[in-house]
Write an enzyme that holds these catalytic residues in place. Structure first.
Site, PDB file in Angstrom:
ATOM      1  N   GLY A  13      34.274 -10.476   0.802  1.00 38.88           N
ATOM      2  CA  GLY A  13      34.552 -10.325  -0.507  1.00 38.88           C
ATOM      3  C   GLY A  13      34.145  -9.559  -0.530  1.00 38.88           C
ATOM      4  O   GLY A  13      32.807  -9.952  -2.187  1.00 38.88           O
ATOM      5  N   ARG A  16      31.030  -7.355  -4.318  1.00 42.24           N
ATOM      6  CA  ARG A  16      30.391  -6.828  -5.705  1.00 42.24           C
ATOM      7  C   ARG A  16      30.830  -8.777  -6.039  1.00 42.24           C
ATOM      8  O   ARG A  16      30.887  -9.581  -5.333  1.00 42.24           O
ATOM      9  CB  ARG A  16      31.918  -6.745  -6.360  1.00 42.24           C
ATOM     10  CG  ARG A  16      31.914  -4.690  -5.851  1.00 42.24           C
ATOM     11  CD  ARG A  16      33.201  -4.292  -6.736  1.00 42.24           C
ATOM     12  NE  ARG A  16      34.505  -4.512  -6.687  1.00 42.24           N
ATOM     13  CZ  ARG A  16      35.433  -5.654  -7.191  1.00 42.24           C
ATOM     14  NH1 ARG A  16      34.814  -6.028  -8.771  1.00 42.24           N
ATOM     15  NH2 ARG A  16      36.476  -5.377  -7.121  1.00 42.24           N
ATOM     16  N   ASP A  64      40.898  -6.204   5.515  1.00 48.13           N
ATOM     17  CA  ASP A  64      41.629  -6.522   3.776  1.00 48.13           C
ATOM     18  C   ASP A  64      42.473  -7.911   4.178  1.00 48.13           C
ATOM     19  O   ASP A  64      43.183  -8.460   5.428  1.00 48.13           O
ATOM     20  CB  ASP A  64      42.875  -5.931   4.059  1.00 48.13           C
ATOM     21  CG  ASP A  64      43.858  -6.320   2.666  1.00 48.13           C
ATOM     22  OD1 ASP A  64      43.875  -7.584   2.734  1.00 48.13           O
ATOM     23  OD2 ASP A  64      44.896  -5.637   2.482  1.00 48.13           O
ATOM     24  N   VAL A  65      41.367  -9.202   3.799  1.00 50.09           N
ATOM     25  CA  VAL A  65      41.754 -10.605   4.292  1.00 50.09           C
ATOM     26  C   VAL A  65      42.584 -11.142   3.661  1.00 50.09           C
ATOM     27  O   VAL A  65      43.029 -12.222   4.354  1.00 50.09           O
ATOM     28  CB  VAL A  65      40.471 -11.719   3.772  1.00 50.09           C
ATOM     29  CG1 VAL A  65      38.809 -11.008   4.331  1.00 50.09           C
ATOM     30  CG2 VAL A  65      40.823 -11.548   2.586  1.00 50.09           C
ATOM     31  N   SER A 143      37.160 -22.367  -7.646  1.00 47.64           N
ATOM     32  CA  SER A 143      37.244 -22.207  -8.868  1.00 47.64           C
ATOM     33  C   SER A 143      37.686 -23.097  -9.267  1.00 47.64           C
ATOM     34  O   SER A 143      38.342 -24.535  -9.516  1.00 47.64           O
ATOM     35  CB  SER A 143      38.605 -20.988  -9.579  1.00 47.64           C
ATOM     36  OG  SER A 143      38.617 -21.173 -11.197  1.00 47.64           O
ATOM     37  N   TYR A 156      46.999 -18.197 -10.286  1.00 48.25           N
ATOM     38  CA  TYR A 156      45.366 -18.303  -9.652  1.00 48.25           C
ATOM     39  C   TYR A 156      45.394 -19.665  -9.376  1.00 48.25           C
ATOM     40  O   TYR A 156      44.435 -20.270  -8.398  1.00 48.25           O
ATOM     41  CB  TYR A 156      44.419 -17.737 -10.364  1.00 48.25           C
ATOM     42  CG  TYR A 156      43.262 -17.717 -10.460  1.00 48.25           C
ATOM     43  CD1 TYR A 156      42.636 -16.447  -9.453  1.00 48.25           C
ATOM     44  CD2 TYR A 156      42.215 -18.352 -11.083  1.00 48.25           C
ATOM     45  CE1 TYR A 156      41.377 -16.677  -9.407  1.00 48.25           C
ATOM     46  CE2 TYR A 156      40.911 -18.896 -10.756  1.00 48.25           C
ATOM     47  CZ  TYR A 156      40.545 -18.002 -10.310  1.00 48.25           C
ATOM     48  OH  TYR A 156      38.900 -17.561  -9.816  1.00 48.25           O
ATOM     49  N   ALA A 158      46.739 -22.104  -8.858  1.00 49.01           N
ATOM     50  CA  ALA A 158      47.462 -22.520  -8.031  1.00 49.01           C
ATOM     51  C   ALA A 158      46.734 -22.363  -7.032  1.00 49.01           C
ATOM     52  O   ALA A 158      47.454 -23.519  -5.623  1.00 49.01           O
ATOM     53  CB  ALA A 158      48.794 -22.370  -8.046  1.00 49.01           C
ATOM     54  N   LYS A 160      43.958 -21.639  -5.985  1.00 50.32           N
ATOM     55  CA  LYS A 160      43.338 -22.354  -6.171  1.00 50.32           C
ATOM     56  C   LYS A 160      42.673 -23.812  -5.565  1.00 50.32           C
ATOM     57  O   LYS A 160      41.978 -24.854  -4.787  1.00 50.32           O
ATOM     58  CB  LYS A 160      41.592 -21.717  -7.055  1.00 50.32           C
ATOM     59  CG  LYS A 160      40.799 -20.399  -7.517  1.00 50.32           C
ATOM     60  CD  LYS A 160      40.571 -19.943  -6.255  1.00 50.32           C
ATOM     61  CE  LYS A 160      40.051 -18.651  -6.432  1.00 50.32           C
ATOM     62  NZ  LYS A 160      39.092 -18.541  -5.074  1.00 50.32           N
ATOM     63  N   ILE A 189      31.470 -17.136 -14.947  1.00 48.31           N
ATOM     64  CA  ILE A 189      30.835 -15.745 -13.915  1.00 48.31           C
ATOM     65  C   ILE A 189      30.578 -14.396 -14.604  1.00 48.31           C
ATOM     66  O   ILE A 189      31.984 -14.198 -14.894  1.00 48.31           O
ATOM     67  CB  ILE A 189      30.554 -15.906 -12.562  1.00 48.31           C
ATOM     68  CG1 ILE A 189      30.387 -17.901 -11.940  1.00 48.31           C
ATOM     69  CG2 ILE A 189      28.731 -15.586 -11.527  1.00 48.31           C
ATOM     70  CD1 ILE A 189      29.392 -19.077 -11.913  1.00 48.31           C
TER      71      ILE A 189
HETATM   72  P1  NAP Z   1      34.726  -9.951  -8.251  1.00 48.23           P
HETATM   73  O1  NAP Z   1      33.814  -9.398  -8.812  1.00 48.23           O
HETATM   74  O2  NAP Z   1      36.099  -8.949  -8.745  1.00 48.23           O
HETATM   75  O3  NAP Z   1      34.559  -9.214  -6.469  1.00 48.23           O
HETATM   76  C1  NAP Z   1      35.659  -9.696  -5.871  1.00 48.23           C
HETATM   77  C2  NAP Z   1      35.357  -9.337  -4.264  1.00 48.23           C
HETATM   78  O4  NAP Z   1      36.396  -9.939  -3.451  1.00 48.23           O
HETATM   79  C3  NAP Z   1      34.956  -7.921  -4.534  1.00 48.23           C
HETATM   80  O5  NAP Z   1      33.979  -7.957  -2.855  1.00 48.23           O
HETATM   81  C4  NAP Z   1      36.269  -7.691  -3.070  1.00 48.23           C
HETATM   82  O6  NAP Z   1      35.763  -6.141  -1.990  1.00 48.23           O
HETATM   83  C5  NAP Z   1      37.027  -8.277  -2.725  1.00 48.23           C
HETATM   84  N1  NAP Z   1      38.487  -8.507  -1.983  1.00 48.23           N
HETATM   85  C6  NAP Z   1      39.281  -8.841  -3.357  1.00 48.23           C
HETATM   86  N2  NAP Z   1      40.483  -8.442  -2.462  1.00 48.23           N
HETATM   87  C7  NAP Z   1      40.197  -8.074  -0.948  1.00 48.23           C
HETATM   88  C8  NAP Z   1      40.845  -8.208   0.201  1.00 48.23           C
HETATM   89  N3  NAP Z   1      41.483  -8.565   0.236  1.00 48.23           N
HETATM   90  N4  NAP Z   1      40.049  -8.588   1.136  1.00 48.23           N
HETATM   91  C9  NAP Z   1      38.944  -8.313   0.717  1.00 48.23           C
HETATM   92  N5  NAP Z   1      38.428  -8.245  -0.014  1.00 48.23           N
HETATM   93  C10 NAP Z   1      38.459  -8.344  -1.268  1.00 48.23           C
HETATM   94  O7  NAP Z   1      34.910 -11.139  -8.362  1.00 48.23           O
HETATM   95  P2  NAP Z   1      34.182 -11.900  -8.507  1.00 48.23           P
HETATM   96  O8  NAP Z   1      34.285 -13.353 -10.009  1.00 48.23           O
HETATM   97  O9  NAP Z   1      33.203 -12.027  -7.816  1.00 48.23           O
HETATM   98  O10 NAP Z   1      34.813 -13.911  -7.381  1.00 48.23           O
HETATM   99  C11 NAP Z   1      33.916 -13.947  -6.115  1.00 48.23           C
HETATM  100  C12 NAP Z   1      35.491 -15.090  -6.108  1.00 48.23           C
HETATM  101  O11 NAP Z   1      34.651 -16.447  -7.296  1.00 48.23           O
HETATM  102  C13 NAP Z   1      36.827 -15.295  -6.194  1.00 48.23           C
HETATM  103  O12 NAP Z   1      37.406 -15.988  -5.009  1.00 48.23           O
HETATM  104  C14 NAP Z   1      37.357 -15.467  -7.485  1.00 48.23           C
HETATM  105  O13 NAP Z   1      38.301 -16.194  -7.310  1.00 48.23           O
HETATM  106  C15 NAP Z   1      35.777 -16.733  -6.951  1.00 48.23           C
HETATM  107  N6  NAP Z   1      35.757 -17.174  -8.972  1.00 48.23           N
HETATM  108  C16 NAP Z   1      34.912 -16.586  -9.849  1.00 48.23           C
HETATM  109  C17 NAP Z   1      34.682 -16.530 -10.740  1.00 48.23           C
HETATM  110  C18 NAP Z   1      34.106 -15.578 -12.392  1.00 48.23           C
HETATM  111  O14 NAP Z   1      33.770 -16.019 -13.050  1.00 48.23           O
HETATM  112  N7  NAP Z   1      33.371 -14.960 -12.145  1.00 48.23           N
HETATM  113  C19 NAP Z   1      35.186 -18.457 -11.442  1.00 48.23           C
HETATM  114  C20 NAP Z   1      35.954 -18.343 -10.064  1.00 48.23           C
HETATM  115  C21 NAP Z   1      35.755 -18.460  -9.387  1.00 48.23           C
HETATM  116  P3  NAP Z   1      36.173  -4.670  -2.689  1.00 48.23           P
HETATM  117  O15 NAP Z   1      36.064  -4.336  -3.947  1.00 48.23           O
HETATM  118  O16 NAP Z   1      35.368  -4.191  -1.441  1.00 48.23           O
HETATM  119  O17 NAP Z   1      37.987  -4.242  -2.391  1.00 48.23           O
END
Ligand code: NAP
Length: 247
Positions: A13, A16, A64-65, A143, A156, A158, A160, A189
């Site tokens: 991932g 982005r 697709d992981v 998370s 979600y 569960a 994490k 974030i």
């Molecule tokens: P995001 O901006 O929505 O980006 C999600 C990333 O995951 C994208 O690069 C997307 O790739 C990839 N992804 C989703 N499903 C996928 C799949 N099946 N196979 C491969 N790649 C996949 O989210 P983010 O905020 O950066 O989140 C990144 C991680 O941090 C996640 O695990 C999220 O749960 C965790 N997190 C985020 C926050 C927050 O507040 N943002 C807080 C706590 C934890 P594509 O676009 O190429 O499909």
């Protein structure tokens, strides 16, 4: 000239948000990076072009992981490309805000496949390789909701929480093979994941956070870099969250 360093890393991932920041910080720090993406091919290509133009070593791979076969191919490609993999960052994830009573089996299964089973598949595929080499580091992006639970995000939370349990157990199992396993549990974030919140809601959230700010992807990337370079931390769930959740 390509700046080549000896350590090779896979970031799932990475197209982005937090993953992109991790990819950029590690590449700019001299690591050889495999950026995994799924749907955002253009964004992945842009990051690759930008970093390659600056002389850094990066390759991209669509997978697709949430699918075992794709994870297998991602790991095989990465090992073929760089010879060996030192670090795996399981970052890919999705979120969904929905009442528990409205959750369907599909909602539940999709969440678990993407957030949790991906960590199982990727970690298992790479573990064979790391155990043979007797070194490695796996970092799972969890998370705060995996620690304290979030209303309307039960599936979600569960997924994490299970990642945190997996991290601790796997750290014990792989420690004797000199493989460290840790989790990072970010607070809120500023990424696409939170684009559903209004400006007012983000302001309200900010007021709940002792440091008075929403985190940026780079805040998590810096924590990843520290964990990658550390040599004595394993089985830990580290939560950069501005003091929002203190346990
Ligand atoms: P995001 O901006 O929505 O980006 C999600 C990333 O995951 C994208 O690069 C997307 O790739 C990839 N992804 C989703 N499903 C996928 C799949 N099946 N196979 C491969 N790649 C996949 O989210 P983010 O905020 O950066 O989140 C990144 C991680 O941090 C996640 O695990 C999220 O749960 C965790 N997190 C985020 C926050 C927050 O507040 N943002 C807080 C706590 C934890 P594509 O676009 O190429 O499909």
């Amino acid at each position: 000239m390509i700046k080549v360093m000896s350590k090779n890393v896979i970031v799932t991932g990475g197209s982005r948000g937090i993953g992109e920041a991790i990819v950029k910080l590690l590449a700019e720090s001299g690591y050889n990076v495999i950026l995994n993406y799924n749907k955002s091919e253009d964004l992945a290509n842009n990051i690759k072009d930008e970093l390659k133009n600056e002389g850094y070593n990066i390759e991209i791979f669509k997978a697709d992981v949430s699918k075992r076969e794709d994870c297998k191919k991602l790991v095989e490609y990465s090992i073929k490309k760089f010879g060996e993999i030192d670090i795996l960052i399981n970052n890919a994830g999705i979120s969904q805000v929905k009442l528990f009573t409205d959750l369907t089996d599909d909602d539940w299964n999709n969440m678990m496949q993407t957030n949790l089973n991906s960590v199982f598949y990727m970690s298992q595929e790479i573990a064979h390789h790391m155990i043979q080499r007797k070194k490695g580091s796996i970092i799972n992006i969890s998370s705060v909701w995996g620690i304290v639970g979030g209303a309307c995000e039960v599936h979600y939370s569960a997924s994490k929480s299970a990642i945190n349990g997996l991290t601790k157990a796997l750290a014990k199992e792989l420690g004797p093979s000199n493989i460290r396993v840790n989790a990072i549990a970010p607070g809120i974030i500023d990424t696409d994941m939170n684009k559903g919140f209004t400006v007012e809601e983000m302001e309200e959230l900010k007021e709940e956070i002792p440091l008075g700010k929403i985190g940026k992807p780079i805040d998590i990337a810096k924590c990843v870099k520290w964990l990658v370079e550390d040599e004595f931390t394993t089985g830990q769930v580290i939560s950069p969250n501005g003091g929002w959740i203190i346990i």
